[in-house]
Scaffold this motif. Structure first.
Motif, PDB file in Angstrom:
ATOM      1  N   GLU A  14       0.734  -1.163  -0.045  1.00  0.00           N
ATOM      2  CA  GLU A  14      -0.174  -0.134   0.140  1.00  0.00           C
ATOM      3  C   GLU A  14       0.850   1.393  -0.131  1.00  0.00           C
ATOM      4  OE1 GLU A  14      -0.392   2.288   2.801  1.00  0.00           O
ATOM      5  OE2 GLU A  14       0.812   0.881   4.085  1.00  0.00           O
ATOM      6  N   TRP A  15       1.981   1.229   0.458  1.00  0.00           N
ATOM      7  CA  TRP A  15       2.613   2.500   0.631  1.00  0.00           C
ATOM      8  C   TRP A  15       3.513   2.720  -0.778  1.00  0.00           C
ATOM      9  CZ3 TRP A  15       7.780   1.343  -0.550  1.00  0.00           C
ATOM     10  CH2 TRP A  15       8.163   0.081  -0.249  1.00  0.00           C
ATOM     11  N   ARG A  18       2.343   5.968  -3.284  1.00  0.00           N
ATOM     12  CA  ARG A  18       2.508   7.229  -2.556  1.00  0.00           C
ATOM     13  C   ARG A  18       4.130   7.247  -2.543  1.00  0.00           C
ATOM     14  NH1 ARG A  18       0.209   7.688   2.972  1.00  0.00           N
ATOM     15  NH2 ARG A  18       1.022   5.415   3.268  1.00  0.00           N
ATOM     16  N   ASP A  19       4.622   8.595  -2.465  1.00  0.00           N
ATOM     17  CA  ASP A  19       5.844   9.178  -2.544  1.00  0.00           C
ATOM     18  C   ASP A  19       6.384   8.539  -1.036  1.00  0.00           C
ATOM     19  OD1 ASP A  19       8.162  10.390  -2.374  1.00  0.00           O
ATOM     20  OD2 ASP A  19       7.378  12.240  -3.132  1.00  0.00           O
ATOM     21  N   PRO A  20       7.581   7.861  -1.237  1.00  0.00           N
ATOM     22  CA  PRO A  20       8.160   7.304   0.175  1.00  0.00           C
ATOM     23  C   PRO A  20       8.515   8.350   1.060  1.00  0.00           C
ATOM     24  CG  PRO A  20       9.599   7.040  -1.770  1.00  0.00           C
ATOM     25  CD  PRO A  20       8.313   7.371  -2.299  1.00  0.00           C
ATOM     26  N   ASP A  21       8.492   9.706   0.682  1.00  0.00           N
ATOM     27  CA  ASP A  21       8.963  10.764   1.555  1.00  0.00           C
ATOM     28  C   ASP A  21       7.945  10.683   2.882  1.00  0.00           C
ATOM     29  OD1 ASP A  21      11.145  11.732   0.881  1.00  0.00           O
ATOM     30  OD2 ASP A  21      10.307  13.476  -0.552  1.00  0.00           O
ATOM     31  N   HIS A  22       6.925  10.202   2.641  1.00  0.00           N
ATOM     32  CA  HIS A  22       5.936  10.188   3.662  1.00  0.00           C
ATOM     33  C   HIS A  22       6.314   9.060   4.932  1.00  0.00           C
ATOM     34  CE1 HIS A  22       4.389   6.127   2.160  1.00  0.00           C
ATOM     35  NE2 HIS A  22       3.733   6.188   3.328  1.00  0.00           N
ATOM     36  N   LEU A  23       7.255   8.390   4.732  1.00  0.00           N
ATOM     37  CA  LEU A  23       7.961   7.472   5.625  1.00  0.00           C
ATOM     38  C   LEU A  23       9.044   8.169   6.365  1.00  0.00           C
ATOM     39  CD1 LEU A  23       8.183   4.219   3.352  1.00  0.00           C
ATOM     40  CD2 LEU A  23       6.378   4.692   5.027  1.00  0.00           C
ATOM     41  N   PRO A  24       8.889   8.356   7.849  1.00  0.00           N
ATOM     42  CA  PRO A  24       9.853   8.935   8.562  1.00  0.00           C
ATOM     43  C   PRO A  24      11.456   8.158   8.174  1.00  0.00           C
ATOM     44  CG  PRO A  24       8.093   8.527   9.824  1.00  0.00           C
ATOM     45  CD  PRO A  24       7.714   7.790   8.562  1.00  0.00           C
ATOM     46  N   ALA A  25      11.423   7.181   8.289  1.00  0.00           N
ATOM     47  CA  ALA A  25      12.951   6.447   7.979  1.00  0.00           C
ATOM     48  C   ALA A  25      13.497   6.942   6.772  1.00  0.00           C
ATOM     49  CB  ALA A  25      12.834   4.945   8.167  1.00  0.00           C
ATOM     50  N   TYR A  26      12.632   6.859   5.503  1.00  0.00           N
ATOM     51  CA  TYR A  26      13.098   7.239   4.117  1.00  0.00           C
ATOM     52  C   TYR A  26      13.600   8.575   4.343  1.00  0.00           C
ATOM     53  CZ  TYR A  26      13.060   8.377  -0.794  1.00  0.00           C
ATOM     54  OH  TYR A  26      13.476   8.494  -1.948  1.00  0.00           O
ATOM     55  N   ALA A  27      12.732   9.502   4.956  1.00  0.00           N
ATOM     56  CA  ALA A  27      12.887  11.099   4.941  1.00  0.00           C
ATOM     57  C   ALA A  27      14.113  11.274   5.732  1.00  0.00           C
ATOM     58  CB  ALA A  27      11.828  11.734   5.411  1.00  0.00           C
TER      59      ALA A  27
END
Length: 165
Positions: A14-15, A18-27
């Protein structure tokens, strides 16, 4: 098979759409990579590289006590072979001295030279610039909050046994 229908591809997690920037670990990983690049570029302007900088910091902090090549490798999470190559360059630059007359497996003491101390001191304006909250696009209060949060993240990462533990 010619003309046969391939099985439809499974739906992505599901993720993914979406842009993976919404994942804190990725950001956080992206921010870390960007900061590493910025740090390296600014250090290069004064003739240093990040690993060189960190070796000199550890040696200067050790004071009169030499550190061993093996201890530096552990602290920088490098292999002894990589540390040996790095130290070779630092010796050639005149920034460190190490025992050369040792046999394989023997302790290799490493000391910073006055030229190494000067090289490290040349990084002072770099650290002052990168330490300014404005450099990171933050206010002083936000920088303090970020620092505290990053310390918590680092502590949690150190304590994380990994998936499936």
């Amino acid at each position: 098979m010619v003309g046969a229908q391939a099985d439809p591809a499974p739906e992505p997690p599901e993720w993914v759409p979406r842009d993976p920037d919404h994942l804190p670990a990725y950001a956080l990983a992206r921010a870390g990579a960007a900061m590493n690049d910025l740090f390296a570029r600014h250090l290069a302007a004064v003739g240093l590289r990040p690993h060189t900088f960190v070796v000199l910091v550890h040696l200067v902090r050790a004071g009169a006590e030499p550190l061993t090549s093996a201890e530096l490798a552990r602290r920088l999470e490098m292999t002894p072979q990589s540390m040996s190559a790095l130290l070779h360059g630092l010796v050639a630059a005149g920034w460190v001295e190490r025992d050369e007359e040792v046999r394989r497996g023997q302790r290799v003491d490493v000391r910073v030279t006055p030229a190494g101390r000067d090289a490290l001191a040349s990084a002072t304006p770099v650290l002052a610039h990168l330490g300014r909250p404005q450099t990171l696009g933050l206010s002083a209060e936000e920088a303090g909050t970020l620092h505290g949060l990053l310390q918590r993240v680092l502590a949690a990462i150190d304590a994380d046994p990994g998936p499936g533990a």
